[in-house]
Write an enzyme that holds these catalytic residues in place. Structure first.
Site, PDB file in Angstrom:
ATOM      1  N   HIS A 101      -7.172  -4.905  10.037  1.00 24.36           N
ATOM      2  CA  HIS A 101      -6.993  -4.659   8.590  1.00 24.36           C
ATOM      3  C   HIS A 101      -5.692  -5.270   8.079  1.00 24.36           C
ATOM      4  O   HIS A 101      -4.685  -5.277   8.773  1.00 24.36           O
ATOM      5  CB  HIS A 101      -7.122  -3.172   8.226  1.00 24.36           C
ATOM      6  CG  HIS A 101      -6.035  -2.258   8.701  1.00 24.36           C
ATOM      7  ND1 HIS A 101      -6.260  -1.179   9.523  1.00 24.36           N
ATOM      8  CD2 HIS A 101      -4.707  -2.238   8.442  1.00 24.36           C
ATOM      9  CE1 HIS A 101      -5.130  -0.538   9.747  1.00 24.36           C
ATOM     10  NE2 HIS A 101      -4.173  -1.167   9.107  1.00 24.36           N
ATOM     11  N   ASP A 158       0.815  -1.214   0.000  1.00 19.72           N
ATOM     12  CA  ASP A 158       0.000   0.000   0.000  1.00 19.72           C
ATOM     13  C   ASP A 158       0.850   1.265   0.000  1.00 19.72           C
ATOM     14  O   ASP A 158       2.065   1.212   0.182  1.00 19.72           O
ATOM     15  CB  ASP A 158      -0.970   0.001   1.197  1.00 19.72           C
ATOM     16  CG  ASP A 158      -0.316  -0.478   2.486  1.00 19.72           C
ATOM     17  OD1 ASP A 158       0.921  -0.456   2.574  1.00 19.72           O
ATOM     18  OD2 ASP A 158      -1.057  -0.870   3.413  1.00 19.72           O
TER      19      ASP A 158
HETATM   20  C1  GLP Z   1      -0.701   0.273   8.492  1.00 18.82           C
HETATM   21  C2  GLP Z   1      -0.369  -0.472   7.221  1.00 18.82           C
HETATM   22  C3  GLP Z   1      -0.565  -1.958   7.365  1.00 18.82           C
HETATM   23  C4  GLP Z   1       0.115  -2.439   8.624  1.00 18.82           C
HETATM   24  C5  GLP Z   1      -0.533  -1.783   9.811  1.00 18.82           C
HETATM   25  C6  GLP Z   1       0.062  -2.204  11.132  1.00 18.82           C
HETATM   26  O1  GLP Z   1      -2.013   0.683   8.580  1.00 18.82           O
HETATM   27  N1  GLP Z   1      -1.088  -0.030   6.090  1.00 18.82           N
HETATM   28  O2  GLP Z   1      -0.073  -2.622   6.216  1.00 18.82           O
HETATM   29  O3  GLP Z   1       0.031  -3.831   8.715  1.00 18.82           O
HETATM   30  O4  GLP Z   1      -0.387  -0.385   9.687  1.00 18.82           O
HETATM   31  O5  GLP Z   1       1.196  -1.447  11.426  1.00 18.82           O
HETATM   32  P1  GLP Z   1       2.203  -1.774  12.581  1.00 18.82           P
HETATM   33  O6  GLP Z   1       3.002  -2.919  12.131  1.00 18.82           O
HETATM   34  O7  GLP Z   1       3.029  -0.524  12.717  1.00 18.82           O
HETATM   35  O8  GLP Z   1       1.417  -2.056  13.800  1.00 18.82           O
END
Ligand code: GLP
Length: 264
Positions: free
Chosen positions: A142, A70
């Site tokens: 998500h 993304d």
């Molecule tokens: C964002 C990204 C995701 C990711 C999520 C969790 O929203 N778009 O792809 O998995 O955050 O992030 P983190 O690993 O910092 O908790």
């Protein structure tokens, strides 16, 4: 679904990095190995280990093609919080043999986002599909930027971020949710589950509800992560802290199964 429970974040990253490297090393098809990649704090430890292995010569990226999950809409490459910047800073710039032309990241500045997303899907197809999609997970479950109630069959497209995600991600934007972009381009849930293998990283107490929904909940668009229950080769790699909401039976089951799989 396999659930690999590791004692802490370091061990979890070690397991995932080792797994990815061994998949790349054992790839025998003539076409390149196609790797899907996430951003966020979860994969940083995995990237560090893969960089180390690459610099020591135990895994090569010369025949690896990557597709990121993304990108924020409206952030140019040079913006410190763009996922393009993140990926180069934490991963690509440190690999000794990654070819620039093999790196694919959605362009959040594209004039025609719909075309950008359709072209991205087509490019994944023309590379033969994704061999392994590594992912993280949001506190609301998500995957990529597929927020609750995104279709489980969705393809790459424009997404509106929820207030919760903007609040959580504001830690990278001076703690101000208003500074977090309102939209992103993201691969779909269907794009992720089309991959031949999916490896999801889940760590920390804040992800405990999402892990329970991924593993124990029903399949529902409310928790887009639950789509992985329909996948033949999904591996969840998590730490103890993320297991806080799992039933004791579930927790024990996955520990037992993994122990039993190890050959004497
Ligand atoms: C964002 C990204 C995701 C990711 C999520 C969790 O929203 N778009 O792809 O998995 O955050 O992030 P983190 O690993 O910092 O908790």
């Amino acid at each position: 679904m396999r659930v690999i429970i590791q004692e802490n974040y370091e061990k979890m990253c070690h397991w995932a990095a080792w797994h990815i490297a061994s998949r790349i090393n054992s790839h025998t098809r003539k076409t390149p190995f196609v790797l899907g990649l996430p951003t966020g704090s979860s994969p940083v430890g995995v990237y560090k280990e893969l960089i180390q292995m690459n610099q020591q010569g135990s895994v090569s990226f010369s025949h690896v093609v990557t597709f990121n999950m993304d990108e924020y809409v409206g952030l140019p490459h040079e913006h410190e919080q763009s996922y393009w910047h993140f990926m180069h800073q934490h991963f690509f710039d440190h690999l000794v043999d990654m070819k620039k032309e093999n790196i694919h990241i959605l362009n959040g500045m594209a004039e025609d986002p719909e075309k950008e997303c359709a072209d991205y899907e087509a490019l994944i197809q023309s590379c033969g599909g994704i061999d392994l999609f590594l992912g993280g997970i949001g506190v609301d479950g998500h995957i990529a930027f597929n927020e609750p109630y995104t279709s489980l069959r969705s393809r790459t497209g424009l997404r509106t971020l929820t207030a919760e995600t903007r609040l959580v991600n504001s830690r990278f934007f001076d703690n101000d949710p208003q500074k977090v972009p309102t939209h992103a381009l993201s691969v779909g849930v269907g794009t992720v589950t089309d991959a031949r293998e999916v490896v999801l990283l889940v760590n920390g107490h804040q992800k405990a509800r999402a892990l329970s929904a991924t593993v124990e909940g029903g399949i529902s668009q409310k928790w887009t992560c639950s789509a992985l229950q329909m996948h033949d080769n999904a591996i969840i790699v998590c730490d103890e802290a993320a297991c806080g909401e799992l039933k004791v039976d579930t927790y024990k089951y996955f520990l037992d199964v993994e122990k039993a799989q190890r050959l004497p």
